[in-house]
Design a protein around this motif. Sequence first.
Motif, PDB file in Angstrom:
ATOM      1  N   UNK A  61      -0.754   9.836  15.461  1.00 59.51           N
ATOM      2  CA  UNK A  61      -0.897   8.417  15.153  1.00 59.51           C
ATOM      3  C   UNK A  61      -1.945   8.239  14.059  1.00 59.51           C
ATOM      4  N   UNK A  62      -1.604   7.473  13.039  1.00 58.07           N
ATOM      5  CA  UNK A  62      -2.510   7.261  11.915  1.00 58.07           C
ATOM      6  C   UNK A  62      -2.707   5.769  11.650  1.00 58.07           C
ATOM      7  N   UNK A  63      -3.740   5.470  10.892  1.00 54.68           N
ATOM      8  CA  UNK A  63      -4.027   4.093  10.486  1.00 54.68           C
ATOM      9  C   UNK A  63      -3.539   3.907   9.053  1.00 54.68           C
ATOM     10  N   UNK A  64      -2.637   2.950   8.858  1.00 56.74           N
ATOM     11  CA  UNK A  64      -2.076   2.736   7.518  1.00 56.74           C
ATOM     12  C   UNK A  64      -2.400   1.359   6.941  1.00 56.74           C
ATOM     13  N   UNK A  65      -3.131   0.534   7.686  1.00 57.10           N
ATOM     14  CA  UNK A  65      -3.515  -0.771   7.169  1.00 57.10           C
ATOM     15  C   UNK A  65      -4.716  -1.304   7.921  1.00 57.10           C
ATOM     16  N   UNK A  66      -5.600  -2.026   7.221  1.00 54.50           N
ATOM     17  CA  UNK A  66      -6.773  -2.623   7.852  1.00 54.50           C
ATOM     18  C   UNK A  66      -6.995  -4.028   7.297  1.00 54.50           C
ATOM     19  N   UNK A  70     -12.670 -10.465   3.903  1.00 50.35           N
ATOM     20  CA  UNK A  70     -11.651  -9.438   3.660  1.00 50.35           C
ATOM     21  C   UNK A  70     -12.331  -8.087   3.784  1.00 50.35           C
ATOM     22  N   UNK A  71     -11.531  -7.031   3.803  1.00 48.71           N
ATOM     23  CA  UNK A  71     -12.091  -5.697   4.037  1.00 48.71           C
ATOM     24  C   UNK A  71     -13.059  -5.276   2.945  1.00 48.71           C
ATOM     25  N   UNK A  73      -3.784  -9.513   6.435  1.00 45.33           N
ATOM     26  CA  UNK A  73      -4.356  -8.587   5.454  1.00 45.33           C
ATOM     27  C   UNK A  73      -3.971  -7.147   5.770  1.00 45.33           C
ATOM     28  N   UNK A  74      -4.062  -6.771   7.045  1.00 46.27           N
ATOM     29  CA  UNK A  74      -3.745  -5.394   7.436  1.00 46.27           C
ATOM     30  C   UNK A  74      -2.270  -5.070   7.211  1.00 46.27           C
TER      31      UNK A  74
END
Length: 414
Positions: free
Chosen positions: A5-10, A19-20, A83-84
């Motif tokens: 499992x990976x993170x592809x948006x924040x 915002x980020x 945003x993510x």
Amino acid sequence: MLKRVVVTGIGALTPLGNNVKTFWDNAVKGVSGAGKVTRFDASLFRSQVACELKDYNVTDFLDRNDIKKTDAYTQYAMIASDEAIKDSGFNIAAMDPFDVGVIWGSAQGGMETYETQVREYALGDGHPRFNPYLIPKFLINMASGLISLRHGYMGINYAPVSACATSNTAIMDAFNYIRLDKAKIIVTGGSEAPISPASFGGFSSMKAMSHRNDDPQTASRPFDVDRDGFVMGEGAGALVLEEYEHAVKRGATIYAEVCGAAMTADAYHMTSTHPEGKGATKAMQLALNEAGITTGQLDYLNMHATSTPVGDLSEINAVLNLTGGEKNTIQISGTKSMTGHLLGAAGAIEGILSILAIRNGIIPPTINTQSLDPAIHDSMNIILGEAVAHDVKYAMSNTFGFGGHNGTVVFGRV
């Protein structure tokens, strides 16, 4: 076989930025998000300090119809998740909508809506003129429901609640569902809009919050000998978690991998953490075991570190239990010194900081700590004052909540 499992948006909406990019830049600079409460007249409250959103206007993000039907905590959730999702760039039209879910948490949900409506009824003429949107506005699950409705996601959808450990619980659940192949993508995180008289006043009456009212920007001071409580914050953090092969196949940007996560209970006290950190130690150890790494491989720990006299030392003891009190290379910071404590959203925004520490090789600092509590062991590598450049392969994020909930997530470089 379990999936990766990976993170592809924040996405982030915080007292340090809407915002980020702004959030990250200000965190690295060591900016304080604290100030005197402006949301209501807090002049008679013991504590008068909070980390509120800055230069924020909800109409810049949402249309009036959405605003009318939602509490601020849901609005924050929609803004950060928008945003993510945009950042992740996946195309729902090209997917089975049942493969995409939302697991979104909040500790309090629509507290402000509920408080306002009850107060207006109590002070009115006795006629029950309640807003027809009252119930959906304060329900804690409404953020997850409206994110799915907004984007057409028809997969797993619910709202976990574990007080201030909530968004780490949400991230852990999303991680587990994806690796069990029950979803390809899950939008997860947490949001909180707690700066209202009842919520703020309740914590203030518990003497849980700082009353450094003459110097609000330095009120949140984790590990400091003179710390006197947490500073309440508001906002949201969103992460798009995705099955690794699915992300690779579509050419997604991968920020980090979710390598391990765990929850335990203190079974000790309604609001206080275990003084020896027993539950927290076990949560951290289980998360490391699941990630397949040792404490010697852990580069960064974003501590829960709320700046309460008891809580900070409890977590310090938990870390010492984990490391055996031996000198180690784990770099530590308490970023609530800048953001304040976002309650159920804390783990989400701190997870984002942990992920960006891995991606950018920079660890945000702990600010405002002028004199370390002498009870803190000299084996602790606490980053004070300024961010440091550091090669971060693995980062851990801790959250703890009333009721004895402990939640830990480990992120790793891909």
